[in-house]
Design a protein around this motif. Structure first.
Motif, short mmCIF file in Angstrom:
data_model
loop_
_atom_site.label_atom_id
_atom_site.label_comp_id
_atom_site.label_asym_id
_atom_site.label_seq_id
_atom_site.Cartn_x
_atom_site.Cartn_y
_atom_site.Cartn_z
N ASP A 35 0.83 -1.21 0.00
CA ASP A 35 0.00 0.00 0.00
C ASP A 35 0.86 1.26 0.00
OD1 ASP A 35 -2.27 -1.56 0.03
OD2 ASP A 35 -2.64 -1.33 2.19
N ALA A 36 1.94 1.25 0.79
CA ALA A 36 2.80 2.43 0.88
C ALA A 36 3.51 2.70 -0.44
CB ALA A 36 3.82 2.24 2.01
N LEU A 37 3.99 1.64 -1.09
CA LEU A 37 4.68 1.80 -2.36
C LEU A 37 3.74 2.32 -3.44
CD1 LEU A 37 6.77 -1.48 -2.26
CD2 LEU A 37 7.74 0.82 -2.36
N ARG A 38 2.55 1.77 -3.49
CA ARG A 38 1.59 2.21 -4.50
C ARG A 38 1.16 3.65 -4.25
NH1 ARG A 38 0.42 -1.93 -7.75
NH2 ARG A 38 0.53 -4.08 -6.94
N ALA A 39 0.96 4.01 -2.99
CA ALA A 39 0.56 5.38 -2.67
C ALA A 39 1.66 6.38 -3.04
CB ALA A 39 0.24 5.49 -1.18
N ALA A 40 2.90 6.01 -2.75
CA ALA A 40 4.02 6.90 -3.09
C ALA A 40 4.11 7.08 -4.60
CB ALA A 40 5.32 6.33 -2.55
N GLY A 41 3.92 6.00 -5.35
CA GLY A 41 4.01 6.09 -6.80
C GLY A 41 2.88 6.88 -7.43
N ARG A 42 1.70 6.84 -6.81
CA ARG A 42 0.55 7.57 -7.34
C ARG A 42 0.66 9.07 -7.12
NH1 ARG A 42 -2.54 3.30 -5.05
NH2 ARG A 42 -2.93 4.62 -3.21
N ASP A 43 1.40 9.49 -6.10
CA ASP A 43 1.53 10.91 -5.78
C ASP A 43 2.21 11.63 -6.95
OD1 ASP A 43 2.27 13.43 -4.81
OD2 ASP A 43 2.57 12.68 -2.78
N PRO A 44 1.56 12.62 -7.54
CA PRO A 44 2.15 13.31 -8.69
C PRO A 44 3.44 14.05 -8.36
CG PRO A 44 0.18 14.45 -7.93
CD PRO A 44 0.22 13.14 -7.21
N GLU A 45 3.69 14.29 -7.07
CA GLU A 45 4.92 14.98 -6.67
C GLU A 45 6.11 14.03 -6.59
OE1 GLU A 45 5.17 18.29 -6.29
OE2 GLU A 45 3.08 18.31 -6.98
N THR A 46 5.84 12.73 -6.63
CA THR A 46 6.91 11.74 -6.50
C THR A 46 7.49 11.40 -7.87
OG1 THR A 46 5.80 10.76 -4.58
CG2 THR A 46 7.53 9.45 -5.64
N ARG A 47 8.83 11.41 -7.95
CA ARG A 47 9.50 11.03 -9.18
C ARG A 47 10.41 9.83 -8.98
NH1 ARG A 47 10.95 16.75 -12.24
NH2 ARG A 47 8.83 17.62 -12.11
N CYS A 48 10.70 9.50 -7.73
CA CYS A 48 11.50 8.32 -7.42
C CYS A 48 11.20 7.89 -6.00
CB CYS A 48 13.00 8.63 -7.58
SG CYS A 48 14.07 7.17 -7.39
N VAL A 49 11.17 6.58 -5.78
CA VAL A 49 10.93 6.02 -4.44
C VAL A 49 12.18 5.28 -4.00
CG1 VAL A 49 9.61 4.34 -3.10
CG2 VAL A 49 8.43 5.82 -4.75
N VAL A 50 12.60 5.51 -2.76
CA VAL A 50 13.67 4.73 -2.15
C VAL A 50 13.03 3.73 -1.19
CG1 VAL A 50 15.70 4.76 -0.64
CG2 VAL A 50 15.39 6.57 -2.36
N LEU A 51 13.31 2.47 -1.37
CA LEU A 51 12.82 1.43 -0.46
C LEU A 51 13.94 1.09 0.50
CD1 LEU A 51 10.82 -0.69 0.52
CD2 LEU A 51 11.57 -2.19 -1.35
N ALA A 52 13.72 1.37 1.78
CA ALA A 52 14.76 1.18 2.79
C ALA A 52 14.20 0.37 3.96
CB ALA A 52 15.27 2.53 3.28
N ALA A 53 15.09 0.03 4.88
CA ALA A 53 14.68 -0.73 6.07
C ALA A 53 15.48 -0.27 7.27
CB ALA A 53 14.86 -2.22 5.86
#
Length: 252
Positions: A35-53
């Motif tokens: 859900d978090a990844l999809r929400a981040a990708g849908r945000d028009p302000e997002t151009r890249c997502v970093v997946l971290a832990a």
């Protein structure tokens, strides 16, 4: 504890997984991550997502103890579907995903990074699929995106790990850095990507996925069918309960 999203730089969203002590995710964790990844990708302000832990390791796969507490197949089915959704959410994210990997990246972790667009790793990062020692099958689809075919098979059959440096040599890890520099290195790459036109980035992600020779969602779900078969036969429980330490004769 759980999955959180932050925005340290313009155009960059960081999705962080934190399930102590080893980031072995319960069923709900996989869905939260998807859900978090999809929400981040849908945000028009997002151009890249970093997946971290957070913590000493990126991901230790599914929470085996959750399965052991379930007398039926509910936890297994939940983990199968949850993993499939989380892996697909990385691959189908509307913008590029950079995985920032430290420590162990095992089992489900391979599913996540294998579907990422780029990987930055700490020097201590190790990658592997100990599935045969856990009474499971799966994520060969994603390991095959990190190493050549024969090496993938050898790693899968032996449950051996490979280092970040070895994956860098194969071209699947972009950069290997000291652990203290991992976040900065991942954000640096993400910022370089995010400097591009957002519309073009989304088109590029869709175009590159469209020419992929393997349908990763279908391929992984095919593998999962054999995981369920192993559970129905009883061999999965026998192996999982000893974490592969008790060797048995092959059945016919």
């Amino acid at each position: 504890m759980g999955v959180s999203t932050s925005r340290p730089d313009k155009g960059v969203a960081v999705v962080t997984v934190d399930f102590p002590p080893v980031n072995a995710l319960p069923v709900r964790g996989w869905y939260e991550l998807a859900d978090a990844l999809r929400a981040a990708g849908r945000d028009p302000e997002t151009r890249c997502v970093v997946l971290a832990a957070a913590g000493r390791g990126f991901n230790a796969g599914v929470d085996i103890k959750e399965m052991q507490r379930d007398a039926g197949h509910g936890a297994l089915l939940g983990a199968n579907r949850g993993c499939a959704e989380a892996f697909a959410a990385v691959y189908e994210c509307q913008v590029p995903v950079v995985a920032a990997v430290q420590g162990f990246c095992l089992g489900g972790g391979i599913g996540l990074v294998g579907n990422a667009d780029a990987i930055v790793a700490a020097e201590d990062a190790v990658f592997g699929l100990p599935e045969l020692d856990r009474g499971a099958l799966g994520a060969a689809t994603h390991l095959a995106r990190l190493v050549p075919q024969h090496l993938m098979r050898t790693l899968y059959y032996t449950s051996r790990n490979v280092t970040a440096a070895e994956l860098h040599a194969h071209g699947s890890v972009w950069k290997v850095v000291p652990g203290a520099e991992l976040t900065a290195a991942a954000l640096e790459l993400a910022a370089e990507i995010a400097a591009k036109d957002g519309t073009l980035l989304r088109l590029a992600k869709a175009a590159i996925n469209g020419i992929d020779p393997v349908d990763v969602r279908r391929s992984y779900r095919f593998e999962q069918g054999f995981t369920f078969e192993a559970n129905l036969s009883g061999v999965a429980d026998r192996v999982r309960n000893t974490f592969g330490s008790e060797r048995t004769e092959a059945s016919s």
